[in-house]
Enzyme design. Structure first.
Site, PDB file in Angstrom:
ATOM      1  N   ARG A   1      -0.936  21.216  -2.468  1.00  0.00           N
ATOM      2  CA  ARG A   1      -0.707  22.469  -3.133  1.00  0.00           C
ATOM      3  C   ARG A   1      -1.603  23.399  -3.534  1.00  0.00           C
ATOM      4  O   ARG A   1      -1.654  24.594  -3.619  1.00  0.00           O
ATOM      5  CB  ARG A   1       0.539  22.488  -4.366  1.00  0.00           C
ATOM      6  CG  ARG A   1       1.667  21.581  -3.939  1.00  0.00           C
ATOM      7  CD  ARG A   1       2.764  21.975  -4.618  1.00  0.00           C
ATOM      8  NE  ARG A   1       4.083  21.950  -3.885  1.00  0.00           N
ATOM      9  CZ  ARG A   1       5.313  21.841  -4.403  1.00  0.00           C
ATOM     10  NH1 ARG A   1       5.330  22.263  -5.660  1.00  0.00           N
ATOM     11  NH2 ARG A   1       6.293  21.583  -3.553  1.00  0.00           N
TER      12      ARG A   1
ATOM     13  N   GLU B   1       1.955 -11.152  -8.478  1.00  0.00           N
ATOM     14  CA  GLU B   1       0.980 -10.222  -9.231  1.00  0.00           C
ATOM     15  C   GLU B   1       0.516 -10.462 -10.559  1.00  0.00           C
ATOM     16  O   GLU B   1       1.421 -11.204 -11.363  1.00  0.00           O
ATOM     17  CB  GLU B   1       1.226  -8.978  -9.155  1.00  0.00           C
ATOM     18  CG  GLU B   1       1.805  -8.306  -7.703  1.00  0.00           C
ATOM     19  CD  GLU B   1       2.337  -6.634  -7.818  1.00  0.00           C
ATOM     20  OE1 GLU B   1       1.791  -5.965  -7.275  1.00  0.00           O
ATOM     21  OE2 GLU B   1       3.502  -6.911  -8.352  1.00  0.00           O
TER      22      GLU B   1
ATOM     23  N   HIS C   1       8.011  -5.896   1.465  1.00  0.00           N
ATOM     24  CA  HIS C   1       7.149  -7.131   1.777  1.00  0.00           C
ATOM     25  C   HIS C   1       7.653  -8.282   2.101  1.00  0.00           C
ATOM     26  O   HIS C   1       7.525  -9.025   2.912  1.00  0.00           O
ATOM     27  CB  HIS C   1       6.011  -7.187   0.521  1.00  0.00           C
ATOM     28  CG  HIS C   1       5.497  -5.895   0.267  1.00  0.00           C
ATOM     29  ND1 HIS C   1       5.047  -4.988   1.192  1.00  0.00           N
ATOM     30  CD2 HIS C   1       5.237  -5.096  -1.045  1.00  0.00           C
ATOM     31  CE1 HIS C   1       4.608  -3.744   0.650  1.00  0.00           C
ATOM     32  NE2 HIS C   1       4.615  -4.078  -0.649  1.00  0.00           N
TER      33      HIS C   1
ATOM     34  N   LYS D   1       5.549  -9.599 -11.427  1.00  0.00           N
ATOM     35  CA  LYS D   1       4.332  -9.156 -12.170  1.00  0.00           C
ATOM     36  C   LYS D   1       4.240 -10.001 -13.186  1.00  0.00           C
ATOM     37  O   LYS D   1       4.744 -10.956 -13.640  1.00  0.00           O
ATOM     38  CB  LYS D   1       4.662  -7.611 -12.659  1.00  0.00           C
ATOM     39  CG  LYS D   1       4.771  -6.673 -11.566  1.00  0.00           C
ATOM     40  CD  LYS D   1       4.942  -5.331 -11.780  1.00  0.00           C
ATOM     41  CE  LYS D   1       5.083  -4.479 -10.808  1.00  0.00           C
ATOM     42  NZ  LYS D   1       3.855  -4.280  -9.932  1.00  0.00           N
TER      43      LYS D   1
END
Lengths: 489, 489
Positions: free
Chosen positions: A49, A222, A246, A342
């Site tokens: 933009r 993670e 995944h 996580k």
């Protein structure tokens, strides 16, 4: 790759000032160009933009590369950027704006004597994606004198219904052969190598089935939290963020039959077959978790509900463990354990193939259970890419005693540092190889499996940050002699 | 090994002033004692013709250890030698001499409160061996209040007839359960580990047969020549020196069926079965060679016929290559290539298992021959003991291309330096484990196979020192896609 195989093209980045462009696309394009793999073949047209011209975009691009941690070499950057980098604002994205984009593209192609091959990389937030597809399509940018390809980033839909809707919209303007849905895991060397490993080595295929494999375990861990992206994560959770894409991709690559050739649709046909053969995931075979306060690497980390932007009673899952079964001749009865989370102790993506134990130990023939350790093949995908095969050897000295050792292979030892997954994938896009991209029916097949997880009420167990998820995840192994393999090696 | 499992005993060395004692026996006994594995359990009685007493033998023993390259530690050596080392001359080896030896043994056992367990290690030249057996037997030294064991060094016979005769003589006085025929290859950790590798790892057994293995190659290469031992070597040649014992042992360990337990006779029963299933070796499947002048490691080396003591027209083989077939359900049709030689480019003992190629490469499905490299398992026995598994991986980058890499395991990396084979074998002798010793029927089975090689006129091709044998050896692979694997890794 020989640069000759890349046809001259324009690489259009929609969302050229955004985060994905900064973190992944520009660095990958810069690396490929500086290694000579794209240079002189590709012109890049940034689209967003903001009101920029070529000059100001080139400046911005440089600062984006630097903020992504690259050390930019002027001798390489300046000629690349002068000859390659262009910009066109899309304004408010009106039909008129897209028409003007088309005109700019044609001008650019004339100036550079390009045959009209175009990539549109949709580096856009998911909510901007449908409008951009319509914009391109209605402006006639879905075809060109050469080829036209659309690169689509995840997430592709939020559930089965929205994914189907999105596919219909894409297919209204683009043929599936033009569509490159990225799952960046598929660009990783080790993931690509999984198929080579399975199908270029006669040794493993005879063992790759229920007769010899006891279980398969796939972990995508993670150590990070949600890194300030509460807005995205609260709407997504681990199911949408990791499992549907995944984990399902890794599972299909492990489990698929031998494709007729190493070509895009042959591979994807086999992956879709696996997805269709996975039995519906039963609720009792799923454990959800959410990270609480904890410690990772000696450092205190906040709990999920303490992250800014997260409600104090959020039930969003940051961890999923699941046990799946594939109902086919090869795999029936072999549990596939999947796990992602996580704030786990380390960043680790790994596939663990556990083979059956020897039926009897000739070293202790009359023990009621075989005292031998099973062979375990580990495919390490990150951070340390390679293979390990755990096997029994004799300890040194007499009398005989056994110990577990590893046959060991590491990519980095053989090849040095590996390219980023995006680099591999972008090369595939410009050379027209769809094998490592996700086909519409794969997306829908994976959503069909994950949909129940999104719709059902499933208890979310807390787990301390820096642990391998809630203790409840171990119950998936009930009735087995094993549990999650938690150590990295 | 816990020292507790070793019962108190006298270790009698017949030939205590000889070469084998100096090079192997004394160093092994010293190491075992200094590590506490034999100390306080074993008294050593050296026996030879020379007229020595305990004191002068202790001095001699020390100089033997030093000349074998050991750094002798006084703090260990002095107490060991004072408490352990004794000597008794056997004079001319008359019946009277053996009687006196028996008396000395009883005295020693009384002095040290020993229960009468005795090892007689026959560290003698082969021609002295029969008389010693008779001497011991007639003096009643074939039994004792405890156990009595005889250790026999190679060569065991010069052909099938002499081996049978020797076995008959031994069995006249000793039961087979008392006899420990040494093949020092069997004491090597990697050789022992071959059985562990095969039978403690469920992964390999399903692949260990004609359906999956294309061929087996066994190489025992020496870079040295005959080192002044022309007298011995002219009578022996490579067939007797290496094939009948070491190569046949390695072959049976690779090929044997799963034994009922990891116990001496269970293992040896299976080895004998293999020997009986090897098809008679056909003349056209054997190539003999003799080293000529050449270069190893940049140094000129003499030809065999130039060695002192060798006739200038000697037809003694210093190299043998052979192709064998095992006529059983597991192995029919799988060639076993055996090769041994002196003056080869390096010292190397290695077993190479070549698996079948993938039947088709999905990477090039319509090629007439599969372009994929086969998986190859290498068992490295010396000098660098371990395992390698050669497999195909994807090269880094796009488009896909394959490269051969290795899964790798080295004993020394996991365990540090390995003990000498003799140490393992002597521990087995004093603990009564016959598994790594050669049974009478194994010896005879191996001679039965090698006998034709000794009797037939076979052309001896010259080969340059420092090469892998005469070029004619390659013809054994006629009709196969392979040839000898010459590089070490």
């Amino acid at each position: 790759m020989s640069p000759a195989e890349v046809e001259p093209h324009v690489f259009v980045i929609l969302g050229a000032t955004g985060n994905l462009t900064r973190r992944k696309l520009l660095p990958a394009l810069y690396h490929l160009s500086s290694r000579g793999e794209l240079r002189k073949k590709g012109v890049i047209l940034g689209v967003a933009r903001r009101n920029l011209n070529d000059q100001s975009f080139r400046k911005l691009a440089r600062s984006m590369l630097e903020s992504a941690g690259l050390s930019v070499d002027d001798a390489i950057y300046s000629p690349w950027c002068d000859s390659c980098l262009h910009y066109r604002s899309i304004g408010q994205g009106s039909p008129e704006d897209y028409k003007e984009l088309a005109t700019r593209l044609e001008t650019l192609e004339r100036q550079h004597s390009l045959p009209g091959n175009r990539v549109f990389d949709m580096a856009l937030p998911p909510e901007a994606f449908p409008d951009a597809i319509v914009g391109l399509g209605e402006a006639g940018l879905n075809k060109s004198p050469g080829w036209t390809r659309v690169v689509v980033e995840k997430p592709f839909g939020q559930d089965l219904a929205s994914a189907k809707e999105l596919n219909q919209l894409v297919h209204k303007y683009f043929d599936e052969s033009q569509v490159y849905r990225i799952d960046h895991f598929l660009g990783k060397e080790t993931v690509q190598n999984l198929l080579v490993f399975r199908f270029a080595n006669a040794l493993f295929e005879p063992l790759w089935n229920r007769d010899h494999i006891e279980s398969v375990e796939i972990t995508v861990a993670e150590s990070g939290g949600i890194e300030g992206r509460s807005d995205y994560y609260e709407r997504t959770g681990a199911s949408r963020d990791m499992v549907q894409n995944h984990l399902m991709q890794l599972l299909t690559l492990v489990a698929m039959e031998i494709p007729t050739s190493f070509e895009g649709d042959s591979i994807r046909n086999e992956k879709v077959k696996v997805l269709r053969q996975i039995a519906p995931i039963r609720r009792e075979n799923v454990v959800f978790g959410q990270y609480a306060r904890g410690k990772i690497g000696g450092k205190e980390v906040a709990g999920y509900r303490e992250e800014s932007g997260v409600l104090s009673d959020s039930e969003t899952e940051t961890f999923i463990a699941a046990k799946l079964e594939i109902a086919n001749w090869r795999w029936k009865g072999v549990p596939f354990y999947l796990r992602t989370g996580k704030r786990m102790p380390e960043r680790l993506t790994r596939i663990v193939i556990r083979f059956h134990c020897a039926p009897v130990s000739i070293f202790q023939p009359f023990e009621s259970t075989c005292a031998l350790e099973p062979n375990v093949l580990t495919v390490a995908i990150q951070p340390d890419e390679g293979f390990d095969l755990q096997f029994q050897v004799k300890s040194v000295g007499q009398p005989i005693s056994l110990t577990t050792q590893r046959l060991h292979f590491r990519y980095s030892e053989a090849f040095g540092p590996l390219p980023d997954a995006y680099e591999n994938l972008l090369v595939d896009v410009v050379t027209g190889d769809q094998g490592q991209f996700v086909r519409y029916d794969e997306v829908e097949g994976a959503w069909a499996l994950c949909d129940p997880l999104l719709k059902e009420e499933i208890t979310v167990y807390p787990y301390r940050g820096g642990t391998w998820g809630p203790p409840e995840a171990a119950k998936l192994f009930d009735g087995s002699e094993n549990t999650w393999l938690d150590r990295r090696d």
